[in-house]
Enzyme design. Structure first.
Site, mmCIF file in Angstrom:
data_model
loop_
_atom_site.group_PDB
_atom_site.id
_atom_site.type_symbol
_atom_site.label_atom_id
_atom_site.label_comp_id
_atom_site.label_asym_id
_atom_site.label_seq_id
_atom_site.Cartn_x
_atom_site.Cartn_y
_atom_site.Cartn_z
ATOM 1 C CD GLU A 162 -2.862 -1.386 0.199
ATOM 2 O OE1 GLU A 162 -2.853 -0.584 -0.751
ATOM 3 O OE2 GLU A 162 -3.639 -2.342 0.267
ATOM 4 C CG HIS A 181 -7.497 -5.036 7.650
ATOM 5 N ND1 HIS A 181 -6.814 -6.165 7.225
ATOM 6 C CD2 HIS A 181 -7.171 -4.059 6.755
ATOM 7 C CE1 HIS A 181 -6.122 -5.885 6.130
ATOM 8 N NE2 HIS A 181 -6.304 -4.607 5.835
ATOM 9 C CD GLU A 186 -14.985 13.293 25.148
ATOM 10 O OE1 GLU A 186 -13.825 12.950 24.922
ATOM 11 O OE2 GLU A 186 -15.444 13.477 26.283
ATOM 12 C CG HIS A 237 -9.283 -3.306 2.479
ATOM 13 N ND1 HIS A 237 -8.563 -3.679 1.367
ATOM 14 C CD2 HIS A 237 -8.371 -3.243 3.486
ATOM 15 C CE1 HIS A 237 -7.295 -3.847 1.699
ATOM 16 N NE2 HIS A 237 -7.152 -3.574 2.980
HETATM 17 P P1 13P Z 1 0.993 -5.381 3.165
HETATM 18 O O1 13P Z 1 1.383 -6.669 3.863
HETATM 19 O O2 13P Z 1 1.572 -5.311 1.786
HETATM 20 O O3 13P Z 1 1.312 -4.167 4.022
HETATM 21 O O4 13P Z 1 -0.576 -5.407 2.949
HETATM 22 C C1 13P Z 1 -1.456 -5.506 4.034
HETATM 23 C C2 13P Z 1 -2.751 -4.841 3.782
HETATM 24 O O5 13P Z 1 -3.447 -4.488 4.724
HETATM 25 C C3 13P Z 1 -3.172 -4.569 2.381
HETATM 26 O O6 13P Z 1 -4.225 -3.658 2.340
HETATM 27 ZN ZN ZN Z 2 -5.450 -3.697 4.184
#
Ligand code: 13P
Ligand code: ZN
Length: 270
Positions: free
Chosen positions: A116, A141, A169, A210
């Site tokens: 990313e 996530h 808050e 995601h």
């Molecule tokens: P990476 O292991 O490449 O950081 O990817 C993890 C992730 O959360 C992809 O959105």
């Molecule tokens: Zn991710």
């Protein structure tokens, strides 16, 4: 040279992913962090002229030319950062209009920065334009924010208002609200560009189905930002299936604005 593992920014960059893992936000290799550093910070701990290898970034970011970033590695587990920071983290300097990253420390098993990286670097550019003190971009996530994107309207005003209504808050912590991207393929320049555009108007950007991106001036503050939004989403997921008897009204939100000296995003309150 001082030991790089004792640098205050390194200590924080080890503690933060550990804490995020403990919160359940970063299963397996989920999540990534980038921290912008000053050359003066770095020069106490390593020789900036000593380049270990050069890694192409696959995008251009001229505004970041010469800038230093400490970044989590792709495929690396947040839970393992504390045990082997030199494998799971890397310190890079961007060169050649941001198309190349010179590795100065870390990724010792031959690894590289997160997949990313485009979203991180493009978001840094966007946030630095509106807030020169911005140093951190963080992705993870968290279960409740993610769950919410399955059952809640993804309209940004509606999504933000729901989160603001879940804890008193919230409007104080994220008055700009939360921007939302529909599901997109992750790890691409396209999602990077879309995220950066959303970062121009808010420090939180949800990736539907995601996860979330947060930006801030340090790791603690950015963690707290995501923590607050995730707490609000948790409350929403606890009550969404129940009749709503009470809420925080817009009039009460305006009282919070006055009390805490913040202003909710234009047009988001009645
Ligand atoms: P990476 O292991 O490449 O950081 O990817 C993890 C992730 O959360 C992809 O959105
Ligand atoms: Zn991710």
């Amino acid at each position: 040279m001082k030991d790089i593992l004792t640098a205050p920014w390194m200590v924080e960059m080890i503690r933060t992913p550990t804490n995020m893992y403990d919160h359940g936000w970063d299963e397996r290799n989920g999540g990534n962090i980038s921290l912008l550093l000053d050359e003066a910070d770095v020069a106490e701990y390593l020789d900036p002229a000593q380049v270990l290898r050069t890694i192409p970034t696959g995008f251009e970011a001229p505004a970041l030319e010469g800038k230093y970033f400490l970044v989590t590695g792709t495929g690396k587990y947040f839970k393992n950062v504390q045990y082997a920071p030199e494998v799971n983290l890397g310190l890079v300097r961007l060169t050649e209009r941001g198309t190349q990253a010179e590795l100065l420390w870390g990724y010792e098993d031959g690894g590289k920065f997160t997949s990313e990286f485009p979203a991180h670097m493009m978001s840094h550019v966007a946030r630095l334009r509106v807030d020169p003190a911005n140093r951190v971009v963080m992705h993870c996530h968290p279960a409740n924010l993610l769950a919410m994107t399955y059952v809640h309207d993804l309209d940004e005003r509606a999504f933000t208002r729901t989160l603001w209504q879940m804890c008193t808050e919230c409007i104080v912590v994220f008055p700009d609200g939360v921007n939302v991207l529909p599901w997109m393929l992750c790890g691409t320049n396209e999602i990077g560009e879309a995220t950066a555009e959303k970062m121009e108007t808010a420090r939180l950007v949800v990736w539907a189905q995601h996860g979330i991106y947060g930006a801030g001036k340090d790791l603690d503050e950015t963690f707290g930002l995501i923590e607050t939004a995730e707490k609000a989403a948790e409350i929403y997921m606890k009550i969404a299936h129940l009749p709503r008897v009470n809420t925080i009204t817009d009039a009460q939100m305006h009282l919070l604005e006055q009390r805490f000296g913040v202003r909710g995003r234009d047009g988001y309150l009645d």
